[in-house]
Write a protein that holds these residues in place. Structure first.
Motif: not given
Length: 541
Positions: A44-45, A281-289, A351-358
């Motif tokens: 949802a987030a 693509l990989i770093a910005e999409s997955t590297g968060k939280q 990985l339970e993250i949003n792959p479209f924000d940065q």
């Protein structure tokens, strides 16, 4: 079957660990829902952002009208003797065109830098034969705007109508679109606004500069179209499901880094520079939280960090199989673009993250703006802790700057945590100072750390997100240098050199604010300083 030449293979151990995840993905119909642009796949987030970021799944169809427009403009320009294409763009606006043209053997000058020397070299080309493609999704990218201003002035001074030599690629309604209309630029290509920059390889951002430079962009779309049915199938053999699940399964076991190398070097099918595109693509999409996958681009399958990768890394060969690779992907470039985009979005779900924000990219940009707004702080607020020949040492809190350069490096490298990584960030000229890239190999060999190398500020638009939002176990070696000659940015109160310096200092401040060790080495003489630094690295090992 169409697209069958595009494959993913994982070694037996990793394939077995990925199998349960693939089974779940198939049961949840993730592939077909992704192809249908279902924004609910990431929770949802993320739904609001995902709902305006999924048009990339059908670009092999929707980008077709661009082919005729690009070819028509290319013929027009060539009839006027204009056959040299310079691209001003950052991140998603430059990485895909660079891979496409390098793979196709087409000539494209890419400006994704604020280094005055590199920009001056591009200006020194034959302006009478030059068209500038200005690419910015937001329309406000400071580096790209600076390039546009500098080239517009240069065209005018050469007696060339600047408006007739500037082509724009941007989103509808952006400030750049408005400016282009007001200035009467040669042509404006409006890209699909529902595609994020790092997923934009098959939009106008990837196709326009590549096609103008002579790449066969129709073939690129054909390659993507051939594999699309395979990638959207809810079947265990779907290569995107395997690639995304293999990354996630390895991450679950502590392999938070993805080491990428092309392994078909020298063959006609070599995807030149593909890992650099995959890196963003990989770093910005997955590297968060506090999680994610850190892409580590290496020089080849024999490079340090690949064959000797430890349990904290998954190795991926792009091209022919290699014995050291845990995963191998094969297929033509257009198909690989779509495959890796699908796989990255799927890994984001796992990985339970949003792959479209940065969410962490803006911090470094703001820090650089703050420094530009305070010239005294930018120009006179620094005192090196050590000066060793042509190298000045600036260390963040908790990093020792004492001793000669070899001692400083030893003490800095010792701050790396277990299973951490080293990021080398060179704010230099990636053509004239190309030897700086050798530092990645030397440092990886001497330290045993997974080591990345990025040209600044280019990397800020790719791995920069992971550095702040991903696993917080990196240490950061910045390399800056005095430019031989600076360049004014028309209409702006700063030079390119000052902008480059502010970007390095701003990012360093943000990284230090995250508690990460940062060591900045400033070269008062670039050639001599790089040689001195290489010797110090070899002695520190």
């Amino acid at each position: 079957m169409p697209g069958a030449e595009t494959t993913v293979e994982a070694n037996g151990d990793l394939a077995a660990k990925a199998a349960p995840l693939i089974g779940k993905l198939v049961a949840d119909q993730v592939a077909s829902k992704l192809a249908a642009a279902d924004p609910t796949l990431w929770g949802a987030a993320a739904e609001s952002e995902a709902s305006i970021r999924l048009s990339w799944t059908t670009l092999h169809k929707t980008s077709r009208p661009l082919i005729g427009e690009i070819e028509s403009l290319r013929e027009e320009l060539r009839s006027e003797g204009v056959d040299r294409v310079v691209l001003a763009g950052m991140g998603g606006s430059s990485l895909a065109p660079e891979v496409i043209t390098a793979t196709e053997g087409a000539a494209l000058t890419v400006l994704d830098t604020t280094d005055p020397g590199q920009v001056a070299d591009a200006l020194a080309g034959d302006l009478q034969r030059t068209v500038l493609v200005v690419s910015s999704k937001s329309g406000g990218t400071v580096e790209t705007d600076s390039h546009r201003r500098i080239f517009a002035k240069a065209f005018a001074e050469a007696g060339i109508d600047a408006a007739s030599r500037i082509v724009v690629v941007t989103d509808p309604g952006s400030p750049l679109a408005d400016l282009a209309a007001n200035e009467g630029y040669r042509k404006v290509f409006l890209a699909d606004p529902h595609v994020g920059g790092r997923y934009s390889a098959l939009t106008a951002f990837g196709l326009v500069p590549s096609g103008l430079a002579g790449a066969d962009v129709a073939r690129l779309l054909d390659q993507a179209a051939a594999v699309a049915p395979v990638l959207s199938a809810d079947e265990p053999g779907n290569p995107a499901l395997l690639l995304g699940a293999a990354w996630a399964a390895a991450h679950d076991e502590g392999a938070e880094k993805v080491v990428v190398a092309t392994t078909d070097t020298g063959s006609p099918a070599t995807l030149t520079g593909f890992p650099d595109w995959a890196e963003q693509l990989i770093a910005e999409s997955t590297g968060k939280q506090g999680t994610g996958l850190l892409p580590v681009v290496v020089e080849g399958p024999d490079a340090p960090g690949f064959a000797d990768a430890g349990p904290d890394a998954t190795t991926v060969a792009v091209g022919r199989p290699d014995g050291a690779a845990r995963i191998v992907t094969t297929g033509p470039l257009g198909a690989q673009f779509l495959l890796w985009e699908f796989a990255t979005a799927i890994a984001g779900r796992l990985l339970e993250i949003n792959p479209f924000d940065q969410p962490d990219v803006e911090a470094a940009k703001q820090a650089a703006r703050d420094l530009l707004d305070d010239p005294a702080k930018l120009e006179g607020g620094e005192t090196p802790s050590t000066v060793d020949g042509p190298v000045q040492v600036f260390a963040s809190a908790g990093v020792s700057g004492d001793g000669d350069l070899t001692d400083v490096l030893r003490q800095f490298l010792a701050t790396a945590p277990e299973k951490g990584y080293l990021a080398v960030q060179a704010y230099l000229d990636r053509l004239d100072d190309a030897s700086a890239a050798l530092l990645r190999t030397e440092l990886a060999r001497h330290t045993g750390l997974q080591t990345t190398f990025g040209w600044g500020p280019r990397f800020l638009h790719s791995t920069g997100q992971y550095h702040k939002g991903g696993h917080q176990n990196g240490i950061f070696l910045q390399i800056t240098g005095d430019p031989e000659n600076d360049l004014e940015v028309p209409g702006r109160p700063y030079t390119l050199g000052k902008l480059q310096h502010a970007q390095a200092l701003g990012d360093g401040q943000v990284l230090a604010g995250h508690g990460r060790p940062v060591l900045r080495l400033h070269l008062t003489d670039r050639a001599a300083g790089l040689a001195h630094l290489v010797r110090a690295v070899q002695s520190a090992g």
